[in-house]
Write a protein that holds these residues in place. Structure first.
Motif, PDB file in Angstrom:
ATOM      1  N   TRP A  19       0.829  -1.197   0.000  1.00  0.00           N
ATOM      2  CA  TRP A  19       0.000   0.000   0.000  1.00  0.00           C
ATOM      3  C   TRP A  19       0.869   1.253   0.000  1.00  0.00           C
ATOM      4  N   LYS A  20       0.362   2.291  -0.591  1.00  0.00           N
ATOM      5  CA  LYS A  20       0.953   3.627  -0.496  1.00  0.00           C
ATOM      6  C   LYS A  20       0.226   4.351   0.630  1.00  0.00           C
ATOM      7  N   ILE A  21       0.973   4.960   1.558  1.00  0.00           N
ATOM      8  CA  ILE A  21       0.392   5.647   2.709  1.00  0.00           C
ATOM      9  C   ILE A  21       0.786   7.120   2.642  1.00  0.00           C
ATOM     10  N   ASP A  22      -0.225   8.006   2.635  1.00  0.00           N
ATOM     11  CA  ASP A  22       0.087   9.434   2.533  1.00  0.00           C
ATOM     12  C   ASP A  22       0.290  10.043   3.915  1.00  0.00           C
ATOM     13  N   SER A  23       0.536  11.331   3.938  1.00  0.00           N
ATOM     14  CA  SER A  23       0.866  12.010   5.193  1.00  0.00           C
ATOM     15  C   SER A  23      -0.300  12.055   6.166  1.00  0.00           C
ATOM     16  N   GLU A  24      -1.527  11.857   5.668  1.00  0.00           N
ATOM     17  CA  GLU A  24      -2.706  11.837   6.535  1.00  0.00           C
ATOM     18  C   GLU A  24      -3.010  10.438   7.075  1.00  0.00           C
ATOM     19  N   GLY A  25      -2.225   9.462   6.646  1.00  0.00           N
ATOM     20  CA  GLY A  25      -2.462   8.099   7.081  1.00  0.00           C
ATOM     21  C   GLY A  25      -3.434   7.342   6.211  1.00  0.00           C
ATOM     22  N   ASP A  26      -3.873   7.931   5.122  1.00  0.00           N
ATOM     23  CA  ASP A  26      -4.759   7.238   4.182  1.00  0.00           C
ATOM     24  C   ASP A  26      -3.924   6.285   3.328  1.00  0.00           C
ATOM     25  N   TYR A  27      -4.490   5.138   3.014  1.00  0.00           N
ATOM     26  CA  TYR A  27      -3.741   4.108   2.296  1.00  0.00           C
ATOM     27  C   TYR A  27      -4.415   3.761   0.974  1.00  0.00           C
ATOM     28  N   THR A  28      -3.581   3.419   0.008  1.00  0.00           N
ATOM     29  CA  THR A  28      -4.056   3.021  -1.320  1.00  0.00           C
ATOM     30  C   THR A  28      -3.352   1.729  -1.724  1.00  0.00           C
ATOM     31  N   PRO A  29      -4.109   0.666  -2.017  1.00  0.00           N
ATOM     32  CA  PRO A  29      -3.459  -0.580  -2.455  1.00  0.00           C
ATOM     33  C   PRO A  29      -2.798  -0.397  -3.815  1.00  0.00           C
ATOM     34  N   ILE A  30      -1.577  -0.871  -3.955  1.00  0.00           N
ATOM     35  CA  ILE A  30      -0.860  -0.714  -5.225  1.00  0.00           C
ATOM     36  C   ILE A  30      -0.328  -2.032  -5.771  1.00  0.00           C
ATOM     37  N   LEU A  31      -0.324  -3.082  -4.941  1.00  0.00           N
ATOM     38  CA  LEU A  31       0.248  -4.346  -5.402  1.00  0.00           C
ATOM     39  C   LEU A  31      -0.378  -5.500  -4.642  1.00  0.00           C
ATOM     40  N   LYS A  32      -0.734  -6.538  -5.364  1.00  0.00           N
ATOM     41  CA  LYS A  32      -1.274  -7.755  -4.734  1.00  0.00           C
ATOM     42  C   LYS A  32      -0.792  -8.950  -5.542  1.00  0.00           C
ATOM     43  N   LEU A  33      -0.031  -9.833  -4.890  1.00  0.00           N
ATOM     44  CA  LEU A  33       0.553 -10.995  -5.556  1.00  0.00           C
ATOM     45  C   LEU A  33       0.172 -12.279  -4.815  1.00  0.00           C
ATOM     46  N   LYS A  34       0.057 -13.347  -5.581  1.00  0.00           N
ATOM     47  CA  LYS A  34      -0.253 -14.656  -4.986  1.00  0.00           C
ATOM     48  C   LYS A  34       0.369 -15.756  -5.818  1.00  0.00           C
ATOM     49  N   GLN A  35       0.979 -16.731  -5.130  1.00  0.00           N
ATOM     50  CA  GLN A  35       1.500 -17.925  -5.783  1.00  0.00           C
ATOM     51  C   GLN A  35       1.218 -19.132  -4.899  1.00  0.00           C
ATOM     52  N   MET A  36       0.794 -20.227  -5.523  1.00  0.00           N
ATOM     53  CA  MET A  36       0.626 -21.478  -4.789  1.00  0.00           C
ATOM     54  C   MET A  36       2.002 -22.111  -4.604  1.00  0.00           C
ATOM     55  N   VAL A  37       2.379 -22.390  -3.363  1.00  0.00           N
ATOM     56  CA  VAL A  37       3.709 -22.944  -3.096  1.00  0.00           C
ATOM     57  C   VAL A  37       3.659 -24.325  -2.439  1.00  0.00           C
ATOM     58  N   ARG A  38       2.531 -24.673  -1.810  1.00  0.00           N
ATOM     59  CA  ARG A  38       2.400 -25.971  -1.130  1.00  0.00           C
ATOM     60  C   ARG A  38       3.594 -26.239  -0.197  1.00  0.00           C
ATOM     61  N   LEU A  39       3.902 -25.277   0.643  1.00  0.00           N
ATOM     62  CA  LEU A  39       5.037 -25.420   1.544  1.00  0.00           C
ATOM     63  C   LEU A  39       4.892 -26.632   2.457  1.00  0.00           C
ATOM     64  N   SER A  40       3.677 -26.949   2.860  1.00  0.00           N
ATOM     65  CA  SER A  40       3.461 -28.051   3.808  1.00  0.00           C
ATOM     66  C   SER A  40       3.346 -29.417   3.137  1.00  0.00           C
ATOM     67  N   GLU A  41       3.539 -29.481   1.835  1.00  0.00           N
ATOM     68  CA  GLU A  41       3.360 -30.746   1.115  1.00  0.00           C
ATOM     69  C   GLU A  41       4.274 -31.837   1.660  1.00  0.00           C
ATOM     70  N   ASP A  42       3.680 -32.978   1.995  1.00  0.00           N
ATOM     71  CA  ASP A  42       4.399 -34.176   2.457  1.00  0.00           C
ATOM     72  C   ASP A  42       5.176 -33.964   3.754  1.00  0.00           C
ATOM     73  N   MET A  43       4.781 -32.975   4.564  1.00  0.00           N
ATOM     74  CA  MET A  43       5.448 -32.813   5.869  1.00  0.00           C
ATOM     75  C   MET A  43       5.231 -34.036   6.749  1.00  0.00           C
ATOM     76  N   GLY A  44       4.001 -34.554   6.730  1.00  0.00           N
ATOM     77  CA  GLY A  44       3.696 -35.762   7.476  1.00  0.00           C
ATOM     78  C   GLY A  44       3.863 -35.606   8.979  1.00  0.00           C
ATOM     79  N   ASP A  45       3.833 -36.747   9.682  1.00  0.00           N
ATOM     80  CA  ASP A  45       3.957 -36.744  11.137  1.00  0.00           C
ATOM     81  C   ASP A  45       5.334 -36.296  11.591  1.00  0.00           C
TER      82      ASP A  45
END
Length: 326
Positions: A19-45
């Motif tokens: 987000w971009k945050i101005d001097s008044e504290g107002d915020y504007t979203p500028i970037l949103k990213l997502k990737q599937m990574v399956r970090l927990s895949e096959d962790m098992g017991d």
């Protein structure tokens, strides 16, 4: 003007918002990213992050870091949740992330994850009394909101990926497998004393699996922007109809369901069990969806602090109820 970015490293996906945050504290979203990574895949017991899962996750985190680094006057926060939290080789993984991706990750407890979820929802939806549920890849957070205040929360160590690996052994899931899985989740809910205060309250759904319900329904209703689901509401009958369609389908058929990501088709059955079971458990008649959770909660904490929003919070961790240890 400054910039604030948050990386949310979950068990199934990695996400970053800025987000971009101005001097008044107002915020504007500028970037949103997502990737599937399956970090927990096959962790098992054994609870060991596998090299392949770490390699693909680190590659994504490096890309996130490089994109965020282009923003001037940047504050970057990176949080890891259930998979990293549970991993026995956590220190090795965090060291690799720092050295190879340039990212310092803070591993947060499930209770902090739930607090972020609360802040993300309460600041962006008109909620007075509700039960929030965030179903991730390896944990599920429950948050009771009364009179706009956070009253109770718990983090349960079950999610779409680890439930799938432990309970889903046929395609489609057998009737017996479905019964065992729903019974396991129901027993966990029985151990949460304060859920009786959530009876008949609306539910607020977060997490990729839960949001899939809204995306499927919006595709059925021919919404142009079917992924814009913040504040979208579904009745219980609509949820049950979609759930039945999902559990009646095999993997290839699920991949063809409009609104259901092919990357999520193999874990969606187990991923929907917690929310469907909870809807019945508290006899809730509607589900409202939130696209704002951990990352937005971290933003509001950064902007405002949280003390004025917190009630007399009772926090619990659900490790003692963990069916993954059986």
């Amino acid at each position: 003007m400054s910039h604030f970015a948050v990386i949310d490293l979950g068990s199934n996906s990695a996400r970053m918002s800025a987000w971009k945050i101005d001097s008044e504290g107002d915020y504007t979203p500028i970037l949103k990213l997502k990737q599937m990574v399956r970090l927990s895949e096959d962790m098992g017991d054994e609870r060991i992050l596998k090299d392949a899962a770490m390699d693909r996750t680190i590659a994504v985190l490096k890309d996130f870091h490089d994109q965020a680094a282009q923003l001037p006057d940047l504050t970057l926060k990176a949080y890891a949740t259930a998979a990293t939290r549970q991993a026995r080789n956590q220190k090795r993984f965090l060291k690799r992330v720092k050295e190879e991706a340039g990212v310092d990750i803070e591993v947060i407890p499930g209770t902090k994850e739930a607090e972020f979820d609360y802040l993300g929802v309460i600041n962006t939806l008109p909620i007075q009394n509700a039960l929030l549920m965030d179903t991730g890849g390896a944990s599920t957070e429950l948050i009771l909101v009364q009179n706009h205040k956070l009253q109770n929360l718990i983090s349960l160590p079950v999610g779409s990926v680890n439930l799938t690996e432990k309970y889903v052994h046929t395609d489609p899931l057998s009737a017996g497998g479905l019964f065992d899985l729903m019974s396991t989740i129901n027993r966990m809910f029985n151990g949460i004393w304060w859920l009786r205060k959530a009876q008949n309250l609306p539910m607020i759904a977060l997490g990729g699996s839960n949001r899939t319900l809204a995306k499927i329904q919006r595709r059925k209703e021919h919404f142009t922007n079917f992924e814009e689901i913040h504040g979208f509401r579904m009745e219980t009958a609509e949820i049950n109809k979609i759930f039945r369609e999902v559990i009646d389908s095999n993997l290839e058929e699920r991949k063809a369901i409009p609104g259901l990501s092919k990357d999520r088709a193999d874990i969606i059955v187990a991923g929907l069990i917690p929310v469907v079971t909870m809807m019945r458990y508290i006899d809730s008649d509607r589900l409202v969806f939130s696209q704002n959770g951990l990352r937005e909660g971290a933003l509001f904490e950064h902007l405002n602090g949280v003390q004025e929003l917190m009630g007399d919070v009772v926090t619990e961790m659900g490790e003692e109820q963990n069916p993954m240890k059986n």
